[in-house]
Design a protein around this motif. Structure first.
Motif, PDB file in Angstrom:
ATOM      1  N   ILE A  36       0.848  -1.188   0.000  1.00 55.53           N
ATOM      2  CA  ILE A  36       0.000   0.000   0.000  1.00 55.53           C
ATOM      3  C   ILE A  36       0.882   1.236   0.000  1.00 55.53           C
ATOM      4  O   ILE A  36       2.065   1.175   0.329  1.00 55.53           O
ATOM      5  CB  ILE A  36      -0.950   0.011   1.221  1.00 55.53           C
ATOM      6  CG1 ILE A  36      -0.144  -0.016   2.527  1.00 55.53           C
ATOM      7  CG2 ILE A  36      -1.925  -1.157   1.157  1.00 55.53           C
ATOM      8  CD1 ILE A  36      -1.002   0.105   3.776  1.00 55.53           C
ATOM      9  N   SER A  37       0.314   2.354  -0.358  1.00 52.57           N
ATOM     10  CA  SER A  37       1.081   3.603  -0.393  1.00 52.57           C
ATOM     11  C   SER A  37       1.345   4.095   1.027  1.00 52.57           C
ATOM     12  O   SER A  37       0.705   3.672   1.988  1.00 52.57           O
ATOM     13  CB  SER A  37       0.308   4.666  -1.166  1.00 52.57           C
ATOM     14  OG  SER A  37      -0.846   5.069  -0.439  1.00 52.57           O
ATOM     15  N   LEU A  38       2.310   5.018   1.159  1.00 55.01           N
ATOM     16  CA  LEU A  38       2.607   5.590   2.469  1.00 55.01           C
ATOM     17  C   LEU A  38       1.377   6.301   3.031  1.00 55.01           C
ATOM     18  O   LEU A  38       1.086   6.188   4.227  1.00 55.01           O
ATOM     19  CB  LEU A  38       3.783   6.566   2.366  1.00 55.01           C
ATOM     20  CG  LEU A  38       4.130   7.318   3.659  1.00 55.01           C
ATOM     21  CD1 LEU A  38       4.387   6.374   4.813  1.00 55.01           C
ATOM     22  CD2 LEU A  38       5.328   8.243   3.428  1.00 55.01           C
ATOM     23  N   ASP A 120      12.144   9.934   6.350  1.00 56.18           N
ATOM     24  CA  ASP A 120      12.041   8.649   5.678  1.00 56.18           C
ATOM     25  C   ASP A 120      11.216   7.745   6.591  1.00 56.18           C
ATOM     26  O   ASP A 120      11.475   7.665   7.795  1.00 56.18           O
ATOM     27  CB  ASP A 120      13.420   8.023   5.463  1.00 56.18           C
ATOM     28  CG  ASP A 120      14.281   8.845   4.510  1.00 56.18           C
ATOM     29  OD1 ASP A 120      13.717   9.526   3.640  1.00 56.18           O
ATOM     30  OD2 ASP A 120      15.513   8.809   4.657  1.00 56.18           O
ATOM     31  N   VAL A 121      10.227   7.076   6.025  1.00 55.16           N
ATOM     32  CA  VAL A 121       9.321   6.255   6.836  1.00 55.16           C
ATOM     33  C   VAL A 121       9.620   4.784   6.581  1.00 55.16           C
ATOM     34  O   VAL A 121       9.693   4.340   5.425  1.00 55.16           O
ATOM     35  CB  VAL A 121       7.853   6.563   6.510  1.00 55.16           C
ATOM     36  CG1 VAL A 121       6.922   5.711   7.382  1.00 55.16           C
ATOM     37  CG2 VAL A 121       7.559   8.055   6.715  1.00 55.16           C
ATOM     38  N   TYR A 122       9.787   4.034   7.668  1.00 55.83           N
ATOM     39  CA  TYR A 122      10.020   2.589   7.592  1.00 55.83           C
ATOM     40  C   TYR A 122       8.916   1.890   8.386  1.00 55.83           C
ATOM     41  O   TYR A 122       8.597   2.287   9.517  1.00 55.83           O
ATOM     42  CB  TYR A 122      11.385   2.227   8.185  1.00 55.83           C
ATOM     43  CG  TYR A 122      12.549   2.834   7.442  1.00 55.83           C
ATOM     44  CD1 TYR A 122      13.156   2.162   6.377  1.00 55.83           C
ATOM     45  CD2 TYR A 122      13.044   4.090   7.796  1.00 55.83           C
ATOM     46  CE1 TYR A 122      14.226   2.719   5.687  1.00 55.83           C
ATOM     47  CE2 TYR A 122      14.110   4.651   7.109  1.00 55.83           C
ATOM     48  CZ  TYR A 122      14.702   3.960   6.062  1.00 55.83           C
ATOM     49  OH  TYR A 122      15.754   4.531   5.382  1.00 55.83           O
ATOM     50  N   GLN A 123       8.353   0.841   7.787  1.00 57.34           N
ATOM     51  CA  GLN A 123       7.368   0.038   8.499  1.00 57.34           C
ATOM     52  C   GLN A 123       8.109  -1.042   9.267  1.00 57.34           C
ATOM     53  O   GLN A 123       8.749  -1.924   8.689  1.00 57.34           O
ATOM     54  CB  GLN A 123       6.367  -0.590   7.530  1.00 57.34           C
ATOM     55  CG  GLN A 123       5.238  -1.322   8.238  1.00 57.34           C
ATOM     56  CD  GLN A 123       4.204  -1.890   7.270  1.00 57.34           C
ATOM     57  OE1 GLN A 123       4.377  -1.819   6.063  1.00 57.34           O
ATOM     58  NE2 GLN A 123       3.135  -2.455   7.820  1.00 57.34           N
ATOM     59  N   ILE A 124       8.022  -0.991  10.601  1.00 58.21           N
ATOM     60  CA  ILE A 124       8.772  -1.914  11.459  1.00 58.21           C
ATOM     61  C   ILE A 124       8.006  -3.209  11.685  1.00 58.21           C
ATOM     62  O   ILE A 124       8.553  -4.306  11.632  1.00 58.21           O
ATOM     63  CB  ILE A 124       9.113  -1.242  12.801  1.00 58.21           C
ATOM     64  CG1 ILE A 124       9.930   0.037  12.558  1.00 58.21           C
ATOM     65  CG2 ILE A 124       9.889  -2.202  13.701  1.00 58.21           C
ATOM     66  CD1 ILE A 124      11.210  -0.178  11.777  1.00 58.21           C
ATOM     67  N   ASP A 125       6.709  -3.101  11.965  1.00 59.15           N
ATOM     68  CA  ASP A 125       5.847  -4.275  12.071  1.00 59.15           C
ATOM     69  C   ASP A 125       4.436  -3.843  11.716  1.00 59.15           C
ATOM     70  O   ASP A 125       4.235  -2.761  11.156  1.00 59.15           O
ATOM     71  CB  ASP A 125       5.944  -4.945  13.456  1.00 59.15           C
ATOM     72  CG  ASP A 125       5.581  -4.008  14.594  1.00 59.15           C
ATOM     73  OD1 ASP A 125       4.708  -3.135  14.395  1.00 59.15           O
ATOM     74  OD2 ASP A 125       6.157  -4.130  15.688  1.00 59.15           O
ATOM     75  N   ASN A 126       3.450  -4.685  12.036  1.00 65.93           N
ATOM     76  CA  ASN A 126       2.088  -4.413  11.585  1.00 65.93           C
ATOM     77  C   ASN A 126       1.534  -3.081  12.072  1.00 65.93           C
ATOM     78  O   ASN A 126       0.675  -2.485  11.407  1.00 65.93           O
ATOM     79  CB  ASN A 126       1.148  -5.538  12.019  1.00 65.93           C
ATOM     80  CG  ASN A 126       1.314  -6.765  11.145  1.00 65.93           C
ATOM     81  OD1 ASN A 126       1.541  -6.658   9.948  1.00 65.93           O
ATOM     82  ND2 ASN A 126       1.209  -7.945  11.751  1.00 65.93           N
TER      83      ASN A 126
END
Length: 316
Positions: A36-38, A120-126
């Motif tokens: 999905i998009s940010l 900068d955005v990082y997805q770490i977990d759900n």
């Protein structure tokens, strides 16, 4: 603050918030290229709790340091900076503090007071994202929740220290008829100061002062708020006067503007009412006046030791 219910969110507290204060987030990219998009990712949760104790790096992004939650809604950035009204203000989202834009995995924010910041955005977990500021090499970690499952009461009571700072003064408005006569009977105003060492208080024996700016402060010292076992809603308050003995109380919150102090040594009950609400953006109080002198800004303190950020700046 929402109506306090003894059992509200208690199970959620154990499962949702324990990790906010005890677990260490491992900085790995859960999904560098999410499906999905940010913008969709940011909108997948209504509230993003700023877990300040997981912050890595030595820099500061001021509006993240004072916010309890952030919300991203159709290009408008909302924040819960205050505990007064927490859970009710802005239907639980807080106040409008700026605008944002997203592209790829980059988040650009124009804050109403602090101006432009990029992450900068990082997805770490759900339900955890990392906001990495490449210009100060500091990462903030945000945990996602829906308003219906977010434990506003837990956050409120876990941060009572800051709630006390959200009024220019607390005026004694009730003293019980029972209880032994004691020196604190003469104290009519308390003030808990933001900024500095974040634990200073002042007290005054003035009476019937309509403008908190006109209070003459007789005594100073440092204060501390502690927990009582098996009761999240009852706290201890210790006033350590510079030149006198300590005063110890059991503190309970009646509502967003009134607190009760029980003085065990005399068995007297006092009530104090907040005067001069300070709504935190960064520079002004609720009346739009610039905060000067002792009226410094509340800033949440990171309880864990600061450490180097392993994140690498990939911006050209």
């Amino acid at each position: 603050m929402r109506t306090m219910k003894l059992l509200l969110g208690f199970a959620l507290t154990a499962t949702l918030f324990t990790s906010c204060y005890t677990d260490e987030i491992i900085v790995n990219d859960y999904n560098n290229n999410p499906s999905i998009s940010l913008n969709q990712l940011l909108n997948s949760y209504e509230l993003w709790y700023v877990d300040l104790n997981q912050t890595t790096g030595y820099g500061e992004t001021p509006f993240l340091d004072i916010a309890f939650t952030m919300s991203f809604r159709n290009g408008v950035l909302f924040a819960n900076n205050n505990l007064v009204g927490f859970g009710n203000q802005g239907n639980g989202y807080g106040i409008d503090v700026g605008v944002y834009d997203t592209y790829d995995m980059i988040l650009d924010i124009n804050h109403d007071i602090d101006g432009f910041e990029t992450f900068d955005v990082y997805q770490i977990d759900n339900n955890t994202i990392e906001l990495y500021n490449p210009f100060n090499d500091t990462s903030y970690f945000l945990n996602g929740y829906q308003r219906s499952t977010f434990d506003y009461d837990f956050v409120f009571y876990d941060n009572i220290h800051y709630f006390l700072q959200e009024y220019e003064a607390w005026e004694k408005t009730y003293t019980s008829q029972f209880g032994a006569i004691n020196e604190f009977d003469n104290e009519n105003y308390l003030q808990f100061l933001a900024g500095g060492n974040d634990s200073e208080f002042r007290s005054s024996q003035d009476a019937n002062i309509s403008n908190p700016d006109n209070i003459f402060w007789d005594y100073t010292g440092v204060y501390g708020v502690g927990n009582l076992s098996n009761n999240m809603y009852l706290k201890t308050l210790t006033l350590d006067y510079d030149f006198f003995d300590n005063e110890y109380f059991e503190l309970s919150v009646i509502n967003d503007q009134r607190i009760e102090l029980f003085h065990p040594s005399s068995e007297t009950v006092y009530e104090f009412t907040g005067r001069g609400y300070i709504q935190y953006l960064r520079e002004t109080d609720a009346q739009g006046r610039k905060i000067e002198g002792k009226k410094e800004l509340k800033k949440r303190k990171q309880k864990t030791a600061k450490k180097d950020n392993p994140r690498v700046n990939t911006r050209s």
